[in-house]
Design a protein around this motif. Sequence first.
Motif: not given
Length: 260
Positions: A131, A133-135, A138, A174-178, A237
């Motif tokens: 990942s 892109t964690s936000n 971003d 990207t992260t799962h949360k993002t 996450e």
Amino acid sequence: MELLIAIILGVVEGLTEFLPVSSTGHLILTGFWLDFVDERAKTFEIVIQLGAILAVVVMYRKRFIDLFSLKQTEGGLSLMHIILGMIPAIVAGFFLHNVIKTYLFSPYTVVFGLVLGGIFMILADVKRTASVTSNLDDLTLKQAFSIGVFQCLALWPGFSRSGATISGGVLLGTTHKTAAEFSFILAVPIMVAASGFDLLKSYKYLAIADIPIFAVGFIVAFLVALIAIVTFIRFIERVRLIPFAIYRFILAFFVWMILF
């Protein structure tokens, strides 16, 4: 009895709208089992979807205020991200709307959508890149548009809009949360547009006598969706997508056994 049906469908909508399990598929199946499948039922489903949408607006109200703020600065999540994310599904939905409503809204097609969506989610978890892109701030414009392209897969009932967009986001780095948060925010204009279009076509099925069950379904969907969103964001996450894919396979198997 109808109030009980309204509560059941409101709970189903609130729980499943933003989880990668397909709310449309669950509503079709639940309505089929409750024998609540006439034109009024379809209008009811539109109304409770709006209740779930309101939950996102409340949860991310600061984001939405910032998006429409005249003081918005460069960088970070912007209206352009949302517009680019919406365009593919709006174009595809406009041209395929009648085909989808006529041929794909049945328990049989939902079964295939559940399975195909589950396979796609597993592939996303297995093939995900490291990942970057964690936000939400971003997220690039290219990623936003590409996630919108993946969202088109959800035009098949049972595939899941959030499943398609979250999986697409993960595959894009990207992260799962993002990916989940962008999926939730992107859902608001998409669902308002789709629900508004459907409501304009079916408002004639509304009657004053139906106000109590429509109100109950709307409120229940709103409250349950609030809880579901908070819980999902806390755990996505950690649990990722595969457990939801397994659930989809199990549900598809039982539905297939019942139908055939």
